[in-house]
Design a protein around this motif. Sequence first.
Motif, PDB file in Angstrom:
ATOM      1  N   ALA B 105      20.217  -9.880 -35.488  1.00  0.00           N
ATOM      2  CA  ALA B 105      20.581 -11.356 -35.442  1.00  0.00           C
ATOM      3  C   ALA B 105      19.672 -12.350 -35.988  1.00  0.00           C
ATOM      4  N   ASN B 106      18.316 -12.203 -35.980  1.00  0.00           N
ATOM      5  CA  ASN B 106      17.178 -13.107 -36.263  1.00  0.00           C
ATOM      6  C   ASN B 106      17.358 -12.832 -37.888  1.00  0.00           C
ATOM      7  N   LEU B 107      17.397 -11.609 -38.361  1.00  0.00           N
ATOM      8  CA  LEU B 107      17.160 -11.433 -39.929  1.00  0.00           C
ATOM      9  C   LEU B 107      18.201 -12.123 -40.621  1.00  0.00           C
ATOM     10  N   GLU B 112      24.958 -14.602 -41.950  1.00  0.00           N
ATOM     11  CA  GLU B 112      25.389 -13.445 -41.463  1.00  0.00           C
ATOM     12  C   GLU B 112      26.370 -12.640 -42.424  1.00  0.00           C
ATOM     13  N   LEU B 113      26.291 -11.438 -42.225  1.00  0.00           N
ATOM     14  CA  LEU B 113      27.276 -10.648 -42.919  1.00  0.00           C
ATOM     15  C   LEU B 113      28.495 -10.566 -42.179  1.00  0.00           C
ATOM     16  N   LEU B 120      31.538 -10.942 -37.642  1.00  0.00           N
ATOM     17  CA  LEU B 120      30.425 -10.643 -37.735  1.00  0.00           C
ATOM     18  C   LEU B 120      30.348  -9.205 -38.147  1.00  0.00           C
ATOM     19  N   ASP B 121      29.792  -8.584 -39.116  1.00  0.00           N
ATOM     20  CA  ASP B 121      29.502  -7.259 -39.395  1.00  0.00           C
ATOM     21  C   ASP B 121      28.271  -6.558 -38.856  1.00  0.00           C
ATOM     22  N   GLU B 122      28.272  -6.550 -37.522  1.00  0.00           N
ATOM     23  CA  GLU B 122      27.193  -5.776 -36.821  1.00  0.00           C
ATOM     24  C   GLU B 122      26.435  -4.487 -37.193  1.00  0.00           C
ATOM     25  N   MET B 125      24.788  -5.219 -40.546  1.00  0.00           N
ATOM     26  CA  MET B 125      23.768  -5.666 -40.498  1.00  0.00           C
ATOM     27  C   MET B 125      22.726  -5.125 -39.679  1.00  0.00           C
ATOM     28  N   HIS B 126      22.958  -4.334 -38.771  1.00  0.00           N
ATOM     29  CA  HIS B 126      22.000  -3.270 -38.161  1.00  0.00           C
ATOM     30  C   HIS B 126      21.361  -2.542 -39.206  1.00  0.00           C
ATOM     31  N   ALA B 127      22.255  -1.869 -39.912  1.00  0.00           N
ATOM     32  CA  ALA B 127      21.827  -0.679 -40.817  1.00  0.00           C
ATOM     33  C   ALA B 127      20.741  -1.454 -41.720  1.00  0.00           C
TER      34      ALA B 127
END
Lengths: 344, 261
Positions: B105-107, B112-113, B120-122, B125-127
């Motif tokens: 979330a910070n990056l 946001e993607l 939000l494409d969590e 974003m995590h990958a």
Amino acid sequence: MGEEKNFVTAKQVTSGMRFLPTGSALHKLSALLTLLLLIAAFSFTSPAFLSVNNGLTVLLQTSVIGILAIGMTMVIITGGIDLSVGSVLALAGVVAGLVIKAGVPVAPAMALGVLAGAACGLVNGIVISKMRITPFVATLGMMMIARGVALQLTGAAPISRLGEAFGLLGNGTFFRIVEMQPNGFPKVIFPGIPYPAVLLVLTALLGAYLLQKRQIGRHIFSVGSNEEAARLSGVNVDRTKIWAYTASGALAGLAGMVLMSRLVTVQPNEGVMYELDAIAASVIGGASLMGGVGSISGSMIGAFIIGVLRNGLNMAGTSAFIQQIIIGIVVIGAVYIDQIRNRN
Amino acid sequence: MLDTHASTTPLVQMSDIHKHFGGIHAVEGVSVDLYPGEVVGVLGHNGAGKSCLMRMLAGAMLPTGGEIFVNGQRADLKTPQDAKRYGIETIYQTLALANHLDAAANLFLGRELKTRFGNLDETRMHAETKDALRQLNPNFKNLKDPVARLSGGQRQVIAIARAIYFQAKVLIMDEPTAALGPSETAMVADLTLRLKDEGIGIFLISHDMHDVFDLCDRVMVMNKGRNVGTFRIGDVDKDDILSLIIKGALPDGWVPRGRTS
């Protein structure tokens, strides 16, 4: 070598803690447990408490505070507060009542009421973000302004005879089952799910979706967590705050429609101190007044804790004064638990 | 002084920058430039105006006067978003992380993607965050924890990853190693040189003379809001720089080091 060893222990500690629910989940769990305990306790003290009828009554009574708490939670997560929702609720009702009296049909009149609430919220947001007035002072001002406008417009008199259609939102139900008895009197088998309860569920789902799945929700959390970091990361902080206060105002307007519709009368002095119930619901549900923490589900549990307490204490014959005392203690207790949680 | 760069336009050119806070002149008529693949050290003691100057380049602060050019074009950097659009990324000394949010979330904060429905494409974003952080620190584990619970080094890694993930052309590093241990400091030094090789221009604010002499091509020293000298690193030594930082002038009788005349 030494550093590597430290790293392993740190890893073990964190993976060991995975079995326990973490911070905010723990708070939500304890709030839920409190709610269940309250329900169990009141079931003992009053046999009529645990009935379908009373359950639906609690749902109906809680829906107004619940809808207010959804907007309040968003504002509190940004690190702000909205003291104006009780007054905005009344003003929105007055706007709807006056335009109905002027001949506008109920549905667009209610939409106008909600818009009036949103407009108050928009003003709050602009005063807070552009004029740099602290949320407490800005919304305290709006609390007085909106109440004053509502009283001035109506001469402090209620607006009644708004027609049956105006009462539908607050008093209508889904799946109501009524059976005609042989003696000619109707018998209510199932009183039906009240419209306000359905509206509450839909609003809560929408609120949770916006907070968890949409960019605006992410930005609301980031602004409350670290406003400067959010700004430096490219978040439009002012727009995010204005959005949150506008949402809170619009939901206050919606809550006003529900409440006035239930009474089938517009009362310009309704909703006094409702903001405090909404704040209490959010805080009991785990929202932090420091910002960055909170959830719609938690606030709904908080709203129902307050609703069940009120209802249960009423049924047990506790006076309204004692109820205030108990709810006050619950609020302090909930925040205290939160403090302990943060210290660990 | 700029003979080797004569053919290229500077990546960044800040010219005659002023910043006044009421009667206080934090930055006074400072000019500095930065070329692709170059590390310029920005030095000076606390309150000399170096962070202030860099904040204006990052779009976090509006200059009172002066102009900023990026790739020869005049750039109006009113907000951090504007600066990011020009490829100017910053690692702040305070890290500028939202403590309640996790690394991903910070990056991606502010960028946001999203899925095609606008959610939000969590997952993505995590990958992406996992990849970005692993490149900097292969041991990075607690990806889903709020960053408040991470160590200083891990938080620093997130701040660095955020700056380089979005293909920065200009990187401002404000004390990037202040919170780090020796091995992580070495990692940041390696990273700085790698980014430099990729043609990224870097402004490095640092108090660590070691870092400055190891990493910088040029140094710019500020004293009381003014630029008191820009030098190739080979032309000065540690004492010269300290003299500039403290006194605002070179030692008496100074001649460029490493040159015969």
